[in-house]
Design a protein around this motif. Structure first.
Motif, PDB file in Angstrom:
ATOM      1  N   TYR A 157     -27.808  60.444 -51.722  1.00 11.05           N
ATOM      2  CA  TYR A 157     -29.094  61.171 -52.121  1.00 11.05           C
ATOM      3  C   TYR A 157     -29.276  60.821 -53.633  1.00 11.05           C
ATOM      4  O   TYR A 157     -28.215  60.450 -54.268  1.00 11.05           O
ATOM      5  N   LEU A 158     -30.348  60.730 -53.998  1.00 10.33           N
ATOM      6  CA  LEU A 158     -30.674  60.607 -55.499  1.00 10.33           C
ATOM      7  C   LEU A 158     -32.256  61.083 -55.817  1.00 10.33           C
ATOM      8  O   LEU A 158     -32.876  61.615 -54.705  1.00 10.33           O
ATOM      9  N   PHE A 174     -33.235  54.311 -48.641  1.00  9.53           N
ATOM     10  CA  PHE A 174     -33.510  55.736 -48.926  1.00  9.53           C
ATOM     11  C   PHE A 174     -35.014  55.972 -48.567  1.00  9.53           C
ATOM     12  O   PHE A 174     -35.970  55.173 -48.539  1.00  9.53           O
ATOM     13  N   GLU A 175     -35.349  57.152 -48.095  1.00 10.09           N
ATOM     14  CA  GLU A 175     -36.316  57.730 -47.802  1.00 10.09           C
ATOM     15  C   GLU A 175     -36.903  59.095 -48.571  1.00 10.09           C
ATOM     16  O   GLU A 175     -36.055  59.814 -48.769  1.00 10.09           O
ATOM     17  N   LEU A 176     -38.207  59.236 -48.878  1.00 12.07           N
ATOM     18  CA  LEU A 176     -38.629  60.520 -49.630  1.00 12.07           C
ATOM     19  C   LEU A 176     -38.227  61.541 -48.813  1.00 12.07           C
ATOM     20  O   LEU A 176     -38.518  61.834 -47.589  1.00 12.07           O
ATOM     21  N   MET A 192     -34.720  61.405 -52.908  1.00 13.33           N
ATOM     22  CA  MET A 192     -34.744  60.451 -51.789  1.00 13.33           C
ATOM     23  C   MET A 192     -33.372  60.456 -50.878  1.00 13.33           C
ATOM     24  O   MET A 192     -32.246  60.749 -51.563  1.00 13.33           O
ATOM     25  N   TRP A 193     -33.238  60.452 -49.667  1.00 16.21           N
ATOM     26  CA  TRP A 193     -32.118  60.652 -48.961  1.00 16.21           C
ATOM     27  C   TRP A 193     -31.959  59.193 -48.039  1.00 16.21           C
ATOM     28  O   TRP A 193     -33.024  58.750 -47.823  1.00 16.21           O
ATOM     29  N   ARG A 194     -30.764  58.942 -47.960  1.00 18.67           N
ATOM     30  CA  ARG A 194     -30.298  57.826 -47.046  1.00 18.67           C
ATOM     31  C   ARG A 194     -29.561  58.239 -45.920  1.00 18.67           C
ATOM     32  O   ARG A 194     -28.206  58.724 -46.234  1.00 18.67           O
ATOM     33  N   GLU A 195     -29.744  57.961 -44.655  1.00 22.22           N
ATOM     34  CA  GLU A 195     -28.872  58.218 -43.614  1.00 22.22           C
ATOM     35  C   GLU A 195     -27.668  57.068 -43.493  1.00 22.22           C
ATOM     36  O   GLU A 195     -28.236  55.779 -43.723  1.00 22.22           O
ATOM     37  N   PRO A 196     -26.554  57.311 -43.219  1.00 24.98           N
ATOM     38  CA  PRO A 196     -25.563  56.067 -43.217  1.00 24.98           C
ATOM     39  C   PRO A 196     -26.093  55.130 -42.053  1.00 24.98           C
ATOM     40  O   PRO A 196     -26.726  55.784 -40.892  1.00 24.98           O
TER      41      PRO A 196
END
Length: 200
Positions: A157-158, A174-176, A192-196
């Motif tokens: 996350y960021l 990463f997605e909003l 923004m979040w990124r699934e592994p």
């Protein structure tokens, strides 16, 4: 030639703080926190140093071997942050610039949108020396941690602080998260979040 990355220690504190200061002096969010340029030039470096101290104690700082770029990562447990995080920003305000409520406000606003419920790696800040931007150093720094996230099945996350950085993070998967964060009377930030990703 690949980018050589190492984990910073206390001896790198001034290097990393100076790097973040130069990288973020003209950032829209830094400009919102410190709208008066003279105050930003004097207080911003101390805020960056305080951030480095927090992450050296609680997370991990990666730096390129040539000292041109760094990334500050914090592991966030599944129960998420707590009031202590927001209290930390109140203490920073008191120590650095007591009359500047935006130092505390940025901590409160980002805490409100920070996802909870799943352990993840939080990219708190990444900075590249102004003369070295566009060389792929930031991508290399982030990529090394994302590879580990993918191996271990951990999300990341960021909050992007500019349109340019948002584009980089989107390319890295990463997605909003819901909608942009609107700073009162100031710029947007993009949680923004990124699934592994499944290992190949």
């Amino acid at each position: 030639m690949g980018v050589v990355i190492r984990t910073a220690d206390r001896g790198d504190r001034e290097l990393v703080a100076g790097l973040l200061d130069s990288a973020f002096q003209d950032d829209p969010v830094s400009g919102w926190i410190f709208p008066e340029e003279e105050n930003r030039r004097t207080t911003h470096p101390r805020l960056m140093a305080a951030f480095v101290d927090i992450v050296l104690a609680e997370g991990r700082v990666d730096v390129t071997d040539d000292g041109a770029a760094c990334a500050l990562w914090l592991p966030v447990p599944s129960y998420g942050g707590d009031e202590a995080d927001e209290e930390g920003f109140a203490q920073l305000r008191e120590a650095l610039d007591p009359g500047n409520e935006r130092i505390e406000q940025i901590g409160t606003l980002t805490a409100e949108v920070h996802p909870a419920g799943r352990a993840h790696e939080y990219l708190w800040m990444i900075g590249v020396a102004p003369g070295r931007q566009g060389e792929g150093l930031g991508t290399a720094l982030i990529g090394s941690v994302l590879e580990r996230c993918d191996r271990e099945g951990v999300p990341a996350y960021l909050e992007a602080s500019s349109e340019r950085s948002r584009g980089l993070y989107e390319r890295l998967g990463f997605e909003l998260v819901e909608r942009p964060l609107e700073l009162p009377g100031g710029p947007q930030m993009w949680p923004m979040w990124r699934e592994p990703r499944a290992s190949r």
